[in-house]
Design a protein around this motif. Structure first.
Motif, PDB file in Angstrom:
ATOM      1  N   ASP A   2       0.966  -1.175  -0.063  1.00  0.00           N
ATOM      2  CA  ASP A   2       0.124  -0.109  -0.078  1.00  0.00           C
ATOM      3  C   ASP A   2       0.828   1.355  -0.118  1.00  0.00           C
ATOM      4  OD1 ASP A   2      -2.309  -1.686   0.080  1.00  0.00           O
ATOM      5  OD2 ASP A   2      -2.378  -1.475   2.227  1.00  0.00           O
ATOM      6  N   GLN A   3       0.416   2.319  -0.078  1.00  0.00           N
ATOM      7  CA  GLN A   3       1.092   3.671  -0.070  1.00  0.00           C
ATOM      8  C   GLN A   3       2.112   3.804  -1.149  1.00  0.00           C
ATOM      9  OE1 GLN A   3       2.124   3.563   3.794  1.00  0.00           O
ATOM     10  NE2 GLN A   3       0.095   4.113   4.656  1.00  0.00           N
ATOM     11  N   ASN A   4       1.698   3.277  -2.319  1.00  0.00           N
ATOM     12  CA  ASN A   4       2.762   3.424  -3.470  1.00  0.00           C
ATOM     13  C   ASN A   4       4.147   2.937  -3.098  1.00  0.00           C
ATOM     14  OD1 ASN A   4       2.690   4.310  -6.172  1.00  0.00           O
ATOM     15  ND2 ASN A   4       3.897   5.976  -5.603  1.00  0.00           N
ATOM     16  N   GLN A   5       4.283   1.614  -2.334  1.00  0.00           N
ATOM     17  CA  GLN A   5       5.574   1.293  -2.311  1.00  0.00           C
ATOM     18  C   GLN A   5       5.732  -0.340  -2.770  1.00  0.00           C
ATOM     19  OE1 GLN A   5       6.265   1.725   2.257  1.00  0.00           O
ATOM     20  NE2 GLN A   5       7.239   3.436   1.688  1.00  0.00           N
ATOM     21  N   ILE A   6       6.997  -0.529  -3.087  1.00  0.00           N
ATOM     22  CA  ILE A   6       7.321  -1.926  -3.524  1.00  0.00           C
ATOM     23  C   ILE A   6       8.101  -2.599  -2.597  1.00  0.00           C
ATOM     24  CG2 ILE A   6       7.939  -3.285  -5.724  1.00  0.00           C
ATOM     25  CD1 ILE A   6       7.510  -0.528  -7.114  1.00  0.00           C
ATOM     26  N   ARG A   7       8.201  -3.889  -2.524  1.00  0.00           N
ATOM     27  CA  ARG A   7       9.083  -4.644  -1.618  1.00  0.00           C
ATOM     28  C   ARG A   7       9.814  -5.558  -2.603  1.00  0.00           C
ATOM     29  NH1 ARG A   7       6.777  -7.108   2.835  1.00  0.00           N
ATOM     30  NH2 ARG A   7       7.415  -5.128   3.920  1.00  0.00           N
ATOM     31  N   LEU A   8      11.289  -5.286  -2.666  1.00  0.00           N
ATOM     32  CA  LEU A   8      12.098  -5.925  -3.729  1.00  0.00           C
ATOM     33  C   LEU A   8      12.922  -7.078  -3.138  1.00  0.00           C
ATOM     34  CD1 LEU A   8      13.197  -2.910  -5.530  1.00  0.00           C
ATOM     35  CD2 LEU A   8      11.516  -4.216  -6.107  1.00  0.00           C
ATOM     36  N   ARG A   9      13.318  -8.121  -3.947  1.00  0.00           N
ATOM     37  CA  ARG A   9      14.220  -9.093  -3.235  1.00  0.00           C
ATOM     38  C   ARG A   9      15.409  -9.070  -4.074  1.00  0.00           C
ATOM     39  NH1 ARG A   9      13.301 -14.727  -4.581  1.00  0.00           N
ATOM     40  NH2 ARG A   9      11.100 -13.958  -4.973  1.00  0.00           N
ATOM     41  N   THR A  10      16.659  -9.355  -3.196  1.00  0.00           N
ATOM     42  CA  THR A  10      17.898  -9.354  -3.785  1.00  0.00           C
ATOM     43  C   THR A  10      18.479 -10.499  -4.245  1.00  0.00           C
ATOM     44  OG1 THR A  10      19.246  -9.491  -1.803  1.00  0.00           O
ATOM     45  CG2 THR A  10      18.143  -7.385  -2.294  1.00  0.00           C
ATOM     46  N   ARG A  11      19.664 -10.651  -4.531  1.00  0.00           N
ATOM     47  CA  ARG A  11      20.176 -11.913  -4.982  1.00  0.00           C
ATOM     48  C   ARG A  11      20.536 -12.643  -3.865  1.00  0.00           C
ATOM     49  NH1 ARG A  11      25.825 -12.809  -5.030  1.00  0.00           N
ATOM     50  NH2 ARG A  11      26.260 -10.602  -4.596  1.00  0.00           N
ATOM     51  N   ARG A  12      20.714 -12.244  -2.669  1.00  0.00           N
ATOM     52  CA  ARG A  12      20.887 -12.973  -1.403  1.00  0.00           C
ATOM     53  C   ARG A  12      19.615 -13.206  -0.639  1.00  0.00           C
ATOM     54  NH1 ARG A  12      26.916 -10.532   0.213  1.00  0.00           N
ATOM     55  NH2 ARG A  12      27.898 -11.639  -1.266  1.00  0.00           N
ATOM     56  N   GLY A  13      18.398 -12.956  -1.210  1.00  0.00           N
ATOM     57  CA  GLY A  13      17.227 -13.081  -0.588  1.00  0.00           C
ATOM     58  C   GLY A  13      16.882 -11.804   0.416  1.00  0.00           C
ATOM     59  N   LYS A  14      17.624 -10.844   0.493  1.00  0.00           N
ATOM     60  CA  LYS A  14      17.155  -9.726   1.339  1.00  0.00           C
ATOM     61  C   LYS A  14      16.161  -8.886   0.736  1.00  0.00           C
ATOM     62  CE  LYS A  14      21.819  -8.965   3.512  1.00  0.00           C
ATOM     63  NZ  LYS A  14      22.724  -8.141   3.733  1.00  0.00           N
ATOM     64  N   ARG A  15      15.459  -8.118   1.433  1.00  0.00           N
ATOM     65  CA  ARG A  15      14.141  -7.501   0.957  1.00  0.00           C
ATOM     66  C   ARG A  15      14.533  -6.006   1.328  1.00  0.00           C
ATOM     67  NH1 ARG A  15       9.854 -11.545   3.560  1.00  0.00           N
ATOM     68  NH2 ARG A  15       9.997 -12.948   1.748  1.00  0.00           N
ATOM     69  N   HIS A  16      14.208  -5.197   0.221  1.00  0.00           N
ATOM     70  CA  HIS A  16      14.162  -3.780   0.206  1.00  0.00           C
ATOM     71  C   HIS A  16      12.771  -3.163   0.011  1.00  0.00           C
ATOM     72  CE1 HIS A  16      18.517  -3.461   0.916  1.00  0.00           C
ATOM     73  NE2 HIS A  16      18.575  -4.414  -0.154  1.00  0.00           N
ATOM     74  N   THR A  17      12.495  -2.028   0.641  1.00  0.00           N
ATOM     75  CA  THR A  17      11.051  -1.469   0.494  1.00  0.00           C
ATOM     76  C   THR A  17      11.467  -0.104  -0.074  1.00  0.00           C
ATOM     77  OG1 THR A  17       9.979  -2.819   2.432  1.00  0.00           O
ATOM     78  CG2 THR A  17       8.808  -0.972   1.448  1.00  0.00           C
ATOM     79  N   VAL A  18      10.820   0.250  -1.410  1.00  0.00           N
ATOM     80  CA  VAL A  18      11.189   1.484  -1.802  1.00  0.00           C
ATOM     81  C   VAL A  18       9.905   2.154  -2.398  1.00  0.00           C
ATOM     82  CG1 VAL A  18      13.665   0.703  -2.608  1.00  0.00           C
ATOM     83  CG2 VAL A  18      11.795   0.244  -4.177  1.00  0.00           C
TER      84      VAL A  18
END
Length: 121
Positions: A56-72
């Motif tokens: 929600d609120q125009n955000q995206i959760r992304l996953r990295t090569r090592r499985g970590k997650r970043h919300t942008v």
């Protein structure tokens, strides 16, 4: 160009241009600039990530090569979809992410915008 979150879905490939700082930038570093102190460099590196979840609120959760997650934010100017030739050239990077299980960490603060001064860490 602003990312249209309505055109994204989980599993989509994206490229995120992340700001970094170090004493010796790697070969993938672009836009390399010396820091004010002179011993460090600030630069950008393209990260090849996969959309994990649309929030929600125009955000995206992304996953990295090592499985970590970043919300942008979806309107972050450093986030974009790969061009056709990038999908072909970097296919193995994206496929590695798809086969990596996610971990529980979430780094919600990806770093300052390119126009902001970077912090020495």
């Amino acid at each position: 160009m602003i990312m249209d979150v309505r055109k994204l879905s989980p599993g989509d490939w994206v490229i995120y241009r992340k700001q970094k700082s170090s004493k010796s930038p790697g070969e993938r570093a672009i836009d390399v600039r010396p820091a004010s102190g002179g011993e460090m460099y600030h630069y950008m590196v393209d990260k090849f990530w996969v959309v994990d979840e649309i929030l929600d609120q125009n955000q995206i959760r992304l996953r990295t090569r090592r499985g970590k997650r970043h919300t942008v934010d979806a309107d972050d100017l450093r986030l974009r979809k790969p061009r056709f030739w990038e999908r072909w050239l970097y296919r193995s990077r994206f496929e590695t992410i798809e086969s990596t299980p996610p971990d529980d960490s979430d780094d919600s603060q990806p770093g300052p915008l390119p126009s902001e001064p970077a912090r020495d860490e």
